[in-house]
Write a protein that holds these residues in place. Sequence first.
Motif, PDB file in Angstrom:
ATOM      1  N   CYS A   1      35.318  46.971  47.838  1.00 12.20           N
ATOM      2  CA  CYS A   1      34.095  46.767  48.607  1.00 12.20           C
ATOM      3  C   CYS A   1      33.777  45.279  48.563  1.00 12.20           C
ATOM      4  O   CYS A   1      34.544  44.489  48.003  1.00 12.20           O
ATOM      5  CB  CYS A   1      32.929  47.615  48.071  1.00 12.20           C
ATOM      6  SG  CYS A   1      32.232  47.016  46.516  1.00 12.20           S
TER       7      CYS A   1
ATOM      8  N   CYS B   1      33.518  42.636  44.792  1.00  8.96           N
ATOM      9  CA  CYS B   1      34.568  41.780  44.219  1.00  8.96           C
ATOM     10  C   CYS B   1      35.523  41.289  45.313  1.00  8.96           C
ATOM     11  O   CYS B   1      36.256  40.323  45.118  1.00  8.96           O
ATOM     12  CB  CYS B   1      35.397  42.525  43.185  1.00  8.96           C
ATOM     13  SG  CYS B   1      34.460  43.580  42.078  1.00  8.96           S
TER      14      CYS B   1
ATOM     15  N   CYS C   1      39.372  43.324  43.395  1.00  9.24           N
ATOM     16  CA  CYS C   1      38.856  44.669  43.094  1.00  9.24           C
ATOM     17  C   CYS C   1      39.556  45.188  41.841  1.00  9.24           C
ATOM     18  O   CYS C   1      40.749  45.522  41.852  1.00  9.24           O
ATOM     19  CB  CYS C   1      39.116  45.617  44.270  1.00  9.24           C
ATOM     20  SG  CYS C   1      38.618  47.313  43.891  1.00  9.24           S
ATOM     21  N   SER C   2      38.823  45.263  40.746  1.00  9.41           N
ATOM     22  CA  SER C   2      39.444  45.607  39.462  1.00  9.41           C
ATOM     23  C   SER C   2      39.998  47.027  39.455  1.00  9.41           C
ATOM     24  O   SER C   2      41.046  47.293  38.849  1.00  9.41           O
ATOM     25  CB  SER C   2      38.433  45.428  38.324  1.00  9.41           C
ATOM     26  OG  SER C   2      37.259  46.129  38.622  1.00  9.41           O
TER      27      SER C   2
HETATM   28  S1  SF4 Z   1      35.842  47.141  41.502  1.00  8.54           S
HETATM   29 FE1  SF4 Z   1      34.559  45.711  42.679  1.00  8.54          FE
HETATM   30  S2  SF4 Z   1      35.449  45.657  44.738  1.00  8.54           S
HETATM   31 FE2  SF4 Z   1      36.366  47.390  43.684  1.00  8.54          FE
HETATM   32  S3  SF4 Z   1      35.065  49.058  44.368  1.00  8.54           S
HETATM   33 FE3  SF4 Z   1      34.209  48.369  42.392  1.00  8.54          FE
HETATM   34  S4  SF4 Z   1      32.639  46.867  42.931  1.00  8.54           S
HETATM   35 FE4  SF4 Z   1      33.871  47.229  44.776  1.00  8.54          FE
END
Ligand code: SF4
Length: 480
Positions: free
Chosen positions: A407, A410, A415-416
């Motif tokens: 999303c 990040c 995106c971790s």
């Molecule tokens: S890790 Fe970060 S980018 Fe990935 S879904 Fe969660 S908030 Fe969104």
Amino acid sequence: MTQIEAARNGTVTEEMERIAARENVDPEFVRRQVADGQAVIPANVNHDSLDPMVIGREFATKVNANIGNSEETSDIEGELEKLHTAVHYGADTVMDLSTGSDLDEIRTANVAHSPVPVGTVPIYEAVKRAGDAADITHDLLLDVIEKQARQGVDYMTIHAGVRMEHLPLTDGRTTGIVSRGGSILAQWIEENGMENPLYATFEEICELFHEYDVTFSLGDGLRPGCLADAGDDAQFAELDTLGELTRTAWDHDVQVMVEGPGHVPMDRVAEQVERQQDVCDGAPFYVLGPLVTDVAPGYDHITSAIGATEAGRAGAAMLCYVTPKEHLGLPEKADVRDGLAAYRIAAHAADVANGREGARDWDDALSEARYAFDWREQFDLALDPERAQAYHDQTLPGDNYKEARFCSMCGVDFCSMRIDQDARAEGEMDEIETDGDDRTDLTDSAAAEVNRPPVGTHDEAAVPETDRASAAETEGRADD
Ligand code: SF4
């Protein structure tokens, strides 16, 4: 026959059966809790639209929302809109605190349409009818209480614990008497030189409550209005009287819950709950907040939800919501929504912390959907689905982003959860199952109804949605 009377006679009422289904417990357990005064079922015999619920520390933590008009605002349609909003966002009970015009019409409309118990504070109407607090008579008070009971009110705040001998104990306070009912009764006592009329007529009120099965909500008229006054002699002297009155009501086969503070430092919230449970023999504790700091006007739904979570964890049975407008003005629709969200979070967090059966299934289901990047399921499971989706769609509105493995928080490269999944696929760590078969199924959950989405009972609610309410909700979503 009142619910407590039936319970003491060994009868499982229809209301207890319905509550057992909503809470996922044995009906006999509900009966025993009510018989012992450890739980209440506010269910006036004249409230036909009620879907019965229970308030007690052995059941899911409940949330109350205050609604009602003031001298300056509102009409019947506006009040029904507030009722709709409160139920829509998950109020388990509502209190009609109206002090303006058309009190009877608004109260009867609320009772006629509300699927949740309706509470009132009859001293407000008594003041309006008398014209001045000091002119209230015993007969007038009993007349108001009897009429409201006949109209179907399920529980009433009765500030009978504000005794003449307690008033000097408030002299050294920082903020004096902050309860509306408490200040009205203090004025009456000072000007008439007599004992609190609600205390003096308490046994007669018990008889009226018995006739309609109205539940006492014993008011804390001397609750602390700031951290400096928390736990002072005035507060605890009143609590001792509330313990005495609890036992008197039980002698009349009338149900009782007890109201609590107010403003209390975080480290003293649990001891306040334990003291109330001890002094009032386990009668359900219904707390306002408490606010754990006084420094954040405009954010008191947060300062108080922190205290409410701790109170719920320590054994409080129902949390009275506080909105961001507390201390500043009459809440509007957006404030009601924010206040209820804060308190539903507090109640659920307390249920999870207390190990309430099945409560955490909801958290697990949402977490699994999150790790699976199942955005639509995440929105559906959210406490406030409309807001969750609106926030997501502010930056990534397209349908293709409902399956995206990131999303805007990040971004795609950082995106971790996506990085973790890819690393597991390529490396030595076990993959985490994300398909539907292994996900938590809330239809099988042993959780009480309030610990499962959707929040609120609006699907079954008899509350009419006015054109105005509908338009306001649409606006609210757009504003998000
Ligand atoms: S890790 Fe970060 S980018 Fe990935 S879904 Fe969660 S908030 Fe969104």
